[in-house]
Write a protein that holds these residues in place. Structure first.
Motif, mmCIF file in Angstrom:
data_model
loop_
_atom_site.group_PDB
_atom_site.id
_atom_site.type_symbol
_atom_site.label_atom_id
_atom_site.label_comp_id
_atom_site.label_asym_id
_atom_site.label_seq_id
_atom_site.Cartn_x
_atom_site.Cartn_y
_atom_site.Cartn_z
ATOM 1 N N LYS A 32 0.912 -1.221 0.094
ATOM 2 C CA LYS A 32 0.054 0.024 0.062
ATOM 3 C C LYS A 32 0.762 1.074 0.058
ATOM 4 O O LYS A 32 0.492 2.393 -0.710
ATOM 5 C CB LYS A 32 -0.953 0.051 1.161
ATOM 6 C CG LYS A 32 -2.031 -0.921 1.000
ATOM 7 C CD LYS A 32 -2.929 -0.675 0.063
ATOM 8 C CE LYS A 32 -4.084 -1.582 -0.098
ATOM 9 N NZ LYS A 32 -4.914 -1.368 -1.230
ATOM 10 N N HIS A 55 -5.585 -0.421 6.164
ATOM 11 C CA HIS A 55 -5.377 -1.701 5.904
ATOM 12 C C HIS A 55 -3.841 -2.016 6.349
ATOM 13 O O HIS A 55 -3.634 -3.192 6.579
ATOM 14 C CB HIS A 55 -5.126 -1.442 4.241
ATOM 15 C CG HIS A 55 -4.573 -2.741 3.683
ATOM 16 N ND1 HIS A 55 -3.135 -3.015 3.502
ATOM 17 C CD2 HIS A 55 -5.061 -3.873 3.193
ATOM 18 C CE1 HIS A 55 -2.925 -4.149 2.864
ATOM 19 N NE2 HIS A 55 -4.075 -4.824 2.636
ATOM 20 N N ALA A 95 -5.470 3.216 3.394
ATOM 21 C CA ALA A 95 -4.310 2.701 3.243
ATOM 22 C C ALA A 95 -3.656 2.230 4.580
ATOM 23 O O ALA A 95 -2.965 1.285 4.780
ATOM 24 C CB ALA A 95 -3.366 3.304 2.309
#
Length: 86
Positions: free
Chosen positions: A21, A72, A69
């Motif tokens: 990411k 995540h 992001a």
């Protein structure tokens, strides 16, 4: 181009280290990224990068894409500390 260091806590260091990411999100604004892991605090990590446009970097970081992001990657946003090369 200033070098920036970002330090923060993450939920899982191995996941954060292996996640694509950061490259996906910041590939246009952050160059020569290097990751770091604190030797005695197991969930504290850091990242250094050359960032030619800090405002654009911060804009991406705070955008919905940047927030997703971070989620995540398990980044704990309230722990982020940025330092800019003087």
């Amino acid at each position: 181009m200033p070098r920036v260091i970002a330090m923060h806590n993450v939920d899982n260091v191995e996941h954060w280290l292996s996640s694509p990411k950061r490259d996906e999100i910041f590939k246009e604004v952050a160059f020569d990224m290097v990751t770091f892991v604190h030797p005695s605090e197991p969930n504290k990590v850091g990242l250094s990068a050359n960032i030619p446009d800090l405002d654009r970097f911060l804009e991406i970081n705070s955008s919905p894409i940047g927030q997703a992001a971070m989620k995540h990657d398990g980044v704990q946003p309230d722990t982020i500390v940025l330092m800019v090369e003087a």
